[in-house]
Design an enzyme around this catalytic site. Structure first.
Site, PDB file in Angstrom:
ATOM      1  N   SER A  35       1.019  -1.192   0.073  1.00 40.31           N
ATOM      2  CA  SER A  35       0.067   0.027   0.009  1.00 40.31           C
ATOM      3  C   SER A  35       0.810   1.229   0.108  1.00 40.31           C
ATOM      4  O   SER A  35       2.149   1.220   0.365  1.00 40.31           O
ATOM      5  CB  SER A  35      -0.787   0.160   1.200  1.00 40.31           C
ATOM      6  OG  SER A  35      -1.764  -1.223   1.182  1.00 40.31           O
ATOM      7  N   ASP A 113       8.260  -2.210 -10.374  1.00 42.01           N
ATOM      8  CA  ASP A 113       7.788  -1.389  -9.176  1.00 42.01           C
ATOM      9  C   ASP A 113       6.272  -1.042  -9.234  1.00 42.01           C
ATOM     10  O   ASP A 113       6.115   0.064 -10.471  1.00 42.01           O
ATOM     11  CB  ASP A 113       8.687  -0.219  -9.171  1.00 42.01           C
ATOM     12  CG  ASP A 113       8.236   0.826  -8.127  1.00 42.01           C
ATOM     13  OD1 ASP A 113       7.537   0.251  -7.126  1.00 42.01           O
ATOM     14  OD2 ASP A 113       8.762   1.962  -7.712  1.00 42.01           O
ATOM     15  N   THR A 114       5.565  -1.355  -8.696  1.00 47.20           N
ATOM     16  CA  THR A 114       4.044  -1.335  -9.093  1.00 47.20           C
ATOM     17  C   THR A 114       3.368  -0.603  -7.909  1.00 47.20           C
ATOM     18  O   THR A 114       3.677  -0.763  -6.713  1.00 47.20           O
ATOM     19  CB  THR A 114       3.348  -2.472  -9.552  1.00 47.20           C
ATOM     20  OG1 THR A 114       3.311  -3.287  -8.364  1.00 47.20           O
ATOM     21  CG2 THR A 114       3.708  -3.100 -10.602  1.00 47.20           C
ATOM     22  N   PRO A 115       2.485   0.410  -8.285  1.00 47.73           N
ATOM     23  CA  PRO A 115       1.871   0.968  -7.379  1.00 47.73           C
ATOM     24  C   PRO A 115       0.788   0.483  -6.225  1.00 47.73           C
ATOM     25  O   PRO A 115       0.112  -0.628  -6.602  1.00 47.73           O
ATOM     26  CB  PRO A 115       1.168   2.205  -8.109  1.00 47.73           C
ATOM     27  CG  PRO A 115       0.571   1.572  -9.405  1.00 47.73           C
ATOM     28  CD  PRO A 115       1.854   0.512  -9.598  1.00 47.73           C
ATOM     29  N   SER A 545     -37.153 -38.247 -59.813  1.00 45.45           N
ATOM     30  CA  SER A 545     -36.126 -37.910 -60.701  1.00 45.45           C
ATOM     31  C   SER A 545     -36.145 -38.408 -62.169  1.00 45.45           C
ATOM     32  O   SER A 545     -35.522 -39.439 -62.330  1.00 45.45           O
ATOM     33  CB  SER A 545     -34.813 -38.385 -60.202  1.00 45.45           C
ATOM     34  OG  SER A 545     -34.764 -39.712 -59.372  1.00 45.45           O
TER      35      SER A 545
HETATM   36  N1  LIG Z   1      11.087   4.456   9.856  1.00 44.17           N
HETATM   37  C1  LIG Z   1      11.043   3.695   8.746  1.00 44.17           C
HETATM   38  N2  LIG Z   1      10.554   4.306   7.789  1.00 44.17           N
HETATM   39  C2  LIG Z   1      10.507   3.929   6.634  1.00 44.17           C
HETATM   40  C3  LIG Z   1      10.815   2.441   6.285  1.00 44.17           C
HETATM   41  N3  LIG Z   1      10.777   2.321   4.968  1.00 44.17           N
HETATM   42  C4  LIG Z   1      10.065   3.430   4.628  1.00 44.17           C
HETATM   43  N4  LIG Z   1       9.905   4.708   5.514  1.00 44.17           N
HETATM   44  C5  LIG Z   1       9.216   5.659   5.207  1.00 44.17           C
HETATM   45  O1  LIG Z   1       7.952   5.610   4.971  1.00 44.17           O
HETATM   46  C6  LIG Z   1       7.582   6.528   4.026  1.00 44.17           C
HETATM   47  C7  LIG Z   1       7.015   5.918   2.532  1.00 44.17           C
HETATM   48  O2  LIG Z   1       8.227   5.292   2.118  1.00 44.17           O
HETATM   49  P1  LIG Z   1       8.003   5.055   0.410  1.00 44.17           P
HETATM   50  O3  LIG Z   1       9.033   4.422   0.060  1.00 44.17           O
HETATM   51  O4  LIG Z   1       7.970   6.511  -0.316  1.00 44.17           O
HETATM   52  O5  LIG Z   1       6.584   4.295   0.288  1.00 44.17           O
HETATM   53  P2  LIG Z   1       5.789   3.758  -1.096  1.00 44.17           P
HETATM   54  O6  LIG Z   1       4.608   4.569  -1.422  1.00 44.17           O
HETATM   55  O7  LIG Z   1       5.527   2.310  -0.581  1.00 44.17           O
HETATM   56  O8  LIG Z   1       6.995   3.653  -2.274  1.00 44.17           O
HETATM   57  C8  LIG Z   1       8.818   7.413   3.651  1.00 44.17           C
HETATM   58  O9  LIG Z   1       8.780   8.646   4.373  1.00 44.17           O
HETATM   59  C9  LIG Z   1      10.043   6.465   3.999  1.00 44.17           C
HETATM   60  O10 LIG Z   1      11.141   7.125   4.455  1.00 44.17           O
HETATM   61  C10 LIG Z   1      11.487   2.086   7.359  1.00 44.17           C
HETATM   62  O11 LIG Z   1      11.976   0.726   7.134  1.00 44.17           O
HETATM   63  N5  LIG Z   1      11.352   2.464   8.484  1.00 44.17           N
END
Ligand SMILES: Nc1nc2c(ncn2[C@@H]2O[C@H](COP(=O)(O)OP(=O)(O)O)[C@@H](O)[C@H]2O)c(=O)[nH]1
Lengths: 638, 302
Positions: A35, A113-115, A545
């Site tokens: 998510s 990488d999928t949303p 016929s």
């Molecule tokens: N504390 C902590 N924050 C994380 C971790 N992984 C991601 N985040 C934070 O969670 C937020 C969303 O991460 P992102 O990679 O953009 O999520 P995406 O939407 O799934 O791609 C960002 O602020 C990241 O820095 C983790 O393992 N630990």
């Protein structure tokens, strides 16, 4: 806790060994799903970073971007490495499928990488369609969400056999084992809904790197592999594809000149050697593989995933879209089947609407004939539905304009997958996964050259023939023909009786009794008899016929020996005395015109195969004579 | 014959061949954009493989900005001759007449006129319905989302929101009259894959990729080669002989060299593995601003 952005010390060493001994490095394609904000982008950034695939200038750009868009204060935001398009950056979410590349000593990886956004099922399905493994991101603080189930369902449906639960942000729950255990238990409670063959759960911190490429000192309770270790060692789904039966979709016919005719394609499953017999699944035509041509020289064998060009030892009808397969392990060939559909367009799916289907290298008209149900993604329950909307998944029956060759998707991702294309906008509107064929006959394959008149008749234990009964109205043709048919039927023969009753009301409803119409009447009957003979039947045709030329026409349509002219030679007086339908009377009164024997001639056969008259006895005895004749001619067995 | 390809290169090779055959089977008038660089060399080599024993059933098209390295042009002509291929060269003649050059008009203006516009002209007049390009997804962030079959409107525009989903290897090749598709058979290759493949397959490349003594000047930290007399030297600039090579090739005034001792492809692969900067570092046109590549692509840049 691992430090953010520490350069993995092995990086330089691993780069050197990449150049040296990695002769067997394989390729693993995986998909990451989760998510929004579960940390997908951060994890991928981490993988790129840890595998030393980031260059100084990219890091410099990243630092600059982090100041502008970053979400982690003054730290470098690894997520920005992978959030590509400007529009997405502004919205702060990823909205499409992006592909990332990194390598370790053991493997090269392509990451889709999928949303995580709910409405983007179609993107996830796209990424999953080519993936060997799915990484499901789970935020340790939130646990299993409906989204997680949705992603697991799509991954499983698309045939991904390996799932890796990346329980992320474990740092935010104090590296607590109980949290990890609870999430794994919750996932496993649903496991019966999925078809994964391996499930690994790894507690990680994408941001700080724990258990991504190195064991985390903060979680001594976790003894399993790191994320990278698992990706490096998981067995590839493609393994074993070479042991399955050959599937060779012909992609392009290579004909540089008159001396060369090759079939170019990529082997979808199995292997092929020169000398192997292959058949065209669509027609059953067979040939042997003469050469396996490549630019680097001819091969003696090739296997799944190889792009080659085959030449055959004889000329058979093969074109783009055909599937070459072994004679003893053929795919299904049918024009109706059941499939899962993932709807990808804004316009809803409409049963009955004509779409184009692309399956393998074949493109063909197709329609959804019946929507069985829609899968409710959060509960995984089937729901009744009339249509599918964007991002819906349904189970439906489809039909194609012609029979196509296919396998079940679970047996072969290439020969069991299709897309539907809108005929007007040319958009890809759906992805489909074939589950099974719907015609019972799908396992009886067409055998070109071998399924002909002789083999059809052989299957019935007889020779096909036309027994042509001719004679005046009321001569007894139909009575005798009926008796003959009954006798043949009782002895197990396959027959069909054509007479005025069953053709005048349908096929020849538009014809009257003028000479021209009589001729046309007989021509149609003769053509129909010919088709039935081709079907291997013994056809009994009972028609006055009256003209020689029409009987000759009927005789000429079939092969010598197949036409048995039976002249029921009853004198006009006798026939007129019987007058079963009162027709002679009417003719005499002038109420019917052109009546044979009254005001229209009957041309007697000059040399019929059989001539039946009162001297032969009654109708029963006459029928016996016909049977005796058929036996004597070997048309029916004794 | 050389040793068998590594499994991952074999898979990439087979994928690229499949893509090329799919184009030839579905389009009426394909063309291959040939930029003379390493990616084009690999793409061309794959085309020779895909259609063997036939020749690739499409011409090569080179957009000549008139500012390419001289060695590129001679390599281009020699390659077409050696392989017996049909080579088309197009220059934006209006741009040439107007004297558009990278010195006076700025890199982005120059690129727009001599590359992007020139390409649109050539594709438009040629009536091509499919054009192969050598772009890779690992080159740049916006490329990472690019489809293998990238749909273009009648005006060659690219709408990142309106691309077709690509599942399995089932590429939707259907277009309406006037529309076209750009096809990227090397989508899933990395720069390292390209070099490893060139090494394994012994593919000829422009010698500029290999280190040699060349006359260069240093400008804002970048090494620019004075390839011909048109090079505008700034006051006080004197070209120095340095042992340099290029990681990417384009218009010489806009392409930076790196100091290197790599004189063989093996050396390059080894150097690549230890490289700390990306190849785009050497492309001056990408530096303008973040997201610049995406802007160019929307306008029709390859
Ligand atoms: N504390 C902590 N924050 C994380 C971790 N992984 C991601 N985040 C934070 O969670 C937020 C969303 O991460 P992102 O990679 O953009 O999520 P995406 O939407 O799934 O791609 C960002 O602020 C990241 O820095 C983790 O393992 N630990």
């Amino acid at each position: 806790m691992a430090e953010p952005l520490t350069l993995a010390p092995e990086a330089v060493r691993s780069a050197r060994s990449l150049a040296l001994g990695d002769a067997d490095k394989s390729l693993l394609r995986f998909i990451t799903c989760g998510s929004v904000d579960d940390g997908k982008s951060t994890l991928i950034g981490r993988l790129l970073y840890d595998s030393k695939r980031l260059f100084e200038d990219q890091i410099a750009a990243l630092e600059k971007d982090s100041r502008r868009f970053g979400t982690v204060g003054d730290d470098i935001d690894l997520a920005l490495l992978v959030d590509g398009l400007e529009a997405e950056r502004e919205q702060g979410i990823t909205i499409d499928v992006a592909y990332r590349f990194f390598a370790t000593e053991k493997r090269k990886f392509i990451v889709a990488d999928t949303p995580g956004h709910e409405q983007y099922t179609r993107n996830m399905a796209t990424g999953a369609s080519t993936a060997d493994l799915a990484v499901l991101l789970i935020d340790a603080r939130k646990g299993i969400l409906p989204q997680t189930r949705r992603h697991a369902t799509i991954a499983s449906l698309l045939g991904i056999r390996h799932v890796l639960l990346a329980i992320n942000k474990i740092d935010l729950v104090g590296y607590d084992r109980a949290v990890y255990d609870a999430i794994v238990a919750a996932f496993d409670a649903d496991a019966g809904n999925y078809a994964f063959s391996s499930r690994v759960a790894i507690p990680i911190s994408a941001r700080f790197g724990d258990n991504v490429s190195g064991q985390s000192p903060a979680m001594p309770w976790y003894r399993g592999p790191t994320l990278i270790e698992h990706l490096e060692n998981v067995e590839l789904a493609a393994d074993g594809a070479a042991e399955r039966p050959l599937r060779f979709p012909v992609q392009w016919v290579n004909r540089p000149d008159l001396t060369f005719r090759g079939y170019a394609g990529t082997i979808a499953a199995g292997s092929v050697r020169t000398g192997d017999e292959v058949v065209v699944a669509r027609t059953g035509q067979a040939a042997r593989v003469e050469r396996i041509v490549t630019h680097d020289g001819d091969l003696t064998s090739a296997e799944a995933e190889d792009a080659v060009t085959l030449t055959l030892d004889r000329e058979i009808d093969v074109s783009r879209g055909d599937l070459l397969v072994p004679a003893d392990a053929r795919p299904e060939v049918a024009d109706q089947f059941a499939a899962h559909l993932i709807w990808m367009a804004d316009e809803p799916m409409l049963p009955g609407r004509p779409y184009l289907m692309k399956i393998g290298t074949r493109t063909i008209g197709a329609a959804v004939t019946e929507l069985k149900h829609r899968v409710e993604m959060d509960t995984l329950k089937p729901l009744a539905a009339k249509t599918l909307a964007l991002n819906d998944i349904g189970f439906a029956n489809l039909s194609t304009a012609e029979p196509i060759a296919f396998d079940a998707y679970d047996d072969n991702r290439t020969t069991g997958a299709f897309i539907l294309i809108d005929r007007f906008t040319n958009q890809t509107v759906a992805a489909g996964l074939i589950r099974f064929g719907l015609r019972r006959a799908t396992n009886i394959h067409r055998q070109a050259l071998t399924v002909d008149k002789a083999s059809r008749a052989g299957a019935k234990g007889q020779k096909p023939a036309v027994l042509w009964f001719t004679g005046l109205s009321g001569a007894g043709k139909s009575t005798i023909a009926n008796l003959v048919e009954q006798k043949l039927h009782l002895s197990g023969r396959h027959t069909y009786l054509l007479d005025g009753d069953n053709v005048r009301h349908g096929l020849n409803r538009d014809l009257g009794f003028t000479d021209a119409d009589r001729v046309e009447n007989i021509r149609r009957v003769a053509e129909t008899a010919k088709l039935f003979v081709d079907a291997g039947l013994i056809v009994l045709a009972s028609f006055i016929s009256p003209f020689r030329s029409e009987r000759q026409l009927a005789r000429d349509l079939v092969e010598a020996g197949e036409f048995v002219e039976i002249f029921v030679d009853t004198p006009l007086e006798t026939a007129e005395a019987r007058d079963p339908k009162g027709l002679y009377k009417k003719a005499r009164e002038g109420k019917i015109r052109n009546f044979t024997g009254i005001d229209s001639p009957y041309e007697r056969p000059e040399s019929p195969e059989l001539r039946l008259s009162a001297e032969d006895g009654d109708a029963e005895a006459q029928a016996e004579r016909v049977i005796a004749y058929l036996v004597a001619q070997g048309i029916v067995p004794r | 014959m050389s040793s068998p390809l590594k499994p991952h290169l074999r898979r990439l090779e087979a994928e690229a061949i499949f893509i090329m055959r799919e184009v030839v089977a579905n389009f009426t008038k394909p063309v291959m954009l040939y930029s003379i660089g390493k990616d084009s060399s690999v793409m061309l080599h794959l085309a020779m493989k895909a259609f063997h024993p036939a020749r690739p059933p499409f011409p090569l098209l080179h957009i000549d900005t008139t500012w390419k390295f001289r060695e590129m042009i001679s390599f281009r002509d020699e390659t077409a001759r050696r392989l017996g291929l049909d080579l088309l060269v197009h220059t934006n003649e209006e741009g040439r007449a107007a004297g558009i050059n990278p010195f006076d008009h700025g890199s982005s203006n120059y690129t727009q006129v001599m590359k992007t516009e020139a390409l649109k002209q050539a594709l438009g007049t040629g009536g091509y319905d499919a054009a192969f390009g050598g772009a890779r997804r690992d080159e740049e962030k916006s490329r990472a989302k690019e489809r293998v079959f990238s749909f273009r409107t009648g005006s060659h525009g690219w709408d990142p929101k309106n691309q077709r989903p690509e599942l399995w290897s089932l590429y939707n090749t259907r277009i309406a009259p006037g529309e076209s598709i750009r096809v990227f058979p090397l989508s899933n290759w990395t720069e390292l894959d390209i070099w490893e493949y060139i090494l394994a397959e012994n593919i000829p490349i422009v010698p500029l990729y290999l280190s040699a003594e060349r006359p260069v000047v240093t400008r804002s930290g970048q090494l620019i080669m004075a390839d011909d007399a048109r090079m505008r030297l700034l006051p006080g600039e004197v070209p120095q002989k340095k042992r340099v090579r290029f990681r990417t090739l384009g218009c010489y005034p806009l392409t930076a060299a790196v100091e290197s001792e790599a004189v063989t492809v093996e050396d390059i692969v080894a150097e690549m593995l230890l490289a700390t900067t990306s190849e785009r570092q050497g492309r001056l046109i990408d530096h303008d601003e973040s997201g610049s590549m995406e802007k160019k692509k929307r306008e029709g840049y390859f």
